[in-house]
Design an enzyme around this catalytic site. Sequence first.
Site, PDB file in Angstrom:
ATOM      1  N   LYS A 219    -111.567   3.437  37.972  1.00 44.68           N
ATOM      2  CA  LYS A 219    -110.210   3.358  38.540  1.00 44.68           C
ATOM      3  C   LYS A 219    -109.202   3.328  37.393  1.00 44.68           C
ATOM      4  CE  LYS A 219    -107.192   0.456  39.121  1.00 44.68           C
ATOM      5  NZ  LYS A 219    -106.047   1.345  38.816  1.00 44.68           N
ATOM      6  N   GLU A 300    -111.119  -7.622  28.565  1.00 46.19           N
ATOM      7  CA  GLU A 300    -110.317  -7.595  27.332  1.00 46.19           C
ATOM      8  C   GLU A 300    -108.862  -7.626  27.737  1.00 46.19           C
ATOM      9  OE1 GLU A 300    -111.440  -8.252  24.376  1.00 46.19           O
ATOM     10  OE2 GLU A 300    -113.288  -8.516  25.504  1.00 46.19           O
ATOM     11  N   CYS A 334    -102.304  -3.690  22.273  1.00 45.06           N
ATOM     12  CA  CYS A 334    -102.684  -5.099  22.384  1.00 45.06           C
ATOM     13  C   CYS A 334    -102.753  -5.720  21.000  1.00 45.06           C
ATOM     14  CB  CYS A 334    -104.025  -5.210  23.090  1.00 45.06           C
ATOM     15  SG  CYS A 334    -105.283  -4.256  22.272  1.00 45.06           S
ATOM     16  N   GLU A 431     -96.440 -12.382  25.737  1.00 43.71           N
ATOM     17  CA  GLU A 431     -96.649 -10.968  25.405  1.00 43.71           C
ATOM     18  C   GLU A 431     -95.536 -10.123  26.024  1.00 43.71           C
ATOM     19  OE1 GLU A 431     -99.880  -8.560  27.145  1.00 43.71           O
ATOM     20  OE2 GLU A 431    -100.399  -7.972  25.096  1.00 43.71           O
TER      21      GLU A 431
END
Length: 546
Positions: A219, A300, A334, A431
Amino acid sequence: MATVTLSTSTPVRTAQTPFANEKFVDFTAAENKRAMQAALAEVEINLGHEYDLVIGGRHLRTTDKIVSVNPARPAEVIGIHQKADAGHAEEAMQAAQAAFQTWSRTPVAERAALLFRAADLIRERKFEFCAWLTYEVGKNWAEADADVGETIDFLEFYGREALRLDKAATPIQFPGERNQLRYLPLGVGAVIPPWNFPFAIMAGMTSAAIVCGNTVILKPSVDAPTIAARFMSLLEEAGVPDGVVNLCVGEGPGFGSAIVAHPQTRFIAFTGSKAVGLEIHESAAKTRPGQIFIKRTILEMGGKDSIIVDGDCDLDAAIEGVTVSAFGFNGQKCSACSRVIVDESIYDIFCDRLQARVAKIATGDPVKNFYTGPVISERSYRKVLGYIEIGKGEGTVLNGGHAIETPEGGYYIAPTVIADVAPTARIALEEIFGPVLAVIKSKDFDDALAIANNTEYGLTGAIYSTSREKLDRAREEFHVGNLYLNRKCTGAMVGAHPFGGFNMSGTDSKAGGPDYLLLFTQAKSIAEKLGHASAAAEKQSELMGL
Ligand code: NAD
């Protein structure tokens, strides 16, 4: 079912065939520049096509669509995709279960050959894939090339790793027995990648899963489904059997959560934000009727990555390293540096020089290869601008601090540096995932390490220092999954920098490392007592010429 056939041009690789990272393309060379421009022109002609769901080898269309657009020109449609729903989750699961019966027993060499063939095909079409990445997610040419190169690396690396794992042996042989250790596939997995490395992470998690004998429901992110659809079609060309990879473009909360919750989903390989990772973790932990195993999650997640700049560092190297770590692909990695912690003895000069360096960054259309382009979506644009407003109240704006308007309405934001930020400010801890860098002053090295470790994340980090003692202390005390000494904190290379983070950055799965494939397998230990039966069986085998 299709069989995996190798073209004669495919060099045969074994576990011993040396692995080498794919070389970066030098776009200053005239022939490469021309090749990229030609690929961009070719891809432009092919924008806006419709792509199918692929379930059990069948190509399906739905009434509801997901439309992928160019973030530099949101009116430009990159691809139109079918929108999978909960019903497709069931269909895809049954197709993947059926394919698992044969794929799990297909020899490892054949499974690895599929990855090698896919790597060869991507290598042949490198510029074309770069161009798709430039159009769909706004990568400049070098960033697009790094994504394509990493994809090839994952395929080459995991192919070899699977062959190596197949030769695993127990550390010792118990006297009087024959001991074996076999790494078996788990079953059907959901692969849920993010949009920011839409090729490498998507193909990396998928290939790791299938080379181990699992089958997959893939997906992709709704912000980058076209890259996934083109990879699916390349896998079909490479000979992937029906049902081994089932491509289901769908919304996260709809299709994504349905496939995570499905009682037959054996594992979930996810890369994305902390919030979604934790939601998947919670949902996967719940045992549902008919479920006979504990689901495995490989998660992750996000980061809030620091670079420590020590008073005795090479300042030129630090300024350059911080700039590219913070603003490469607009900080949408990231691993991106989103906080730089600078020793007070050099704080003022560092800020002056950083401001001058960042002011030189050119922002514009990725097709024309500007250093930074738009952020991925309107949602992201609003989120990042919101954080910039928060940041204005938390520090001093050195660069940027605003959107950049274009006639096409692209989601451009000026590279933004905010200095004098407290270590506990929101822009120092949360973040942002955009072109925003917080500069924080540290009193000394102890203070710098304490600040570096004060977030809930632990993905990447770097330190610039000429002191052996401080570098060695960072090895021990800087708590991140990927630590870099005197270099930037982005750009992990497959094999050299196994990648994955601590704490809220995820399960530290170390993609591109020697332990990664173990996560997609279960080990079966087999002990056979040597005696009459074994001796007789061996004798019989010998007689049969086996
Ligand atoms: P995201 O969490 O919004 O989405 C990731 C994927 O999860 C997408 O495919 C999305 O459709 C799907 N999803 C969303 N909600 C879901 C749900 N309820 N159930 C199942 N699936 C769902 O992340 P993103 O915006 O695509 O990517 C950016 C994030 O990814 C950042 O936080 C970044 O740090 C992180 N990231 C981490 C790594 C790493 O290796 N640690 C690498 C790249 C990106």
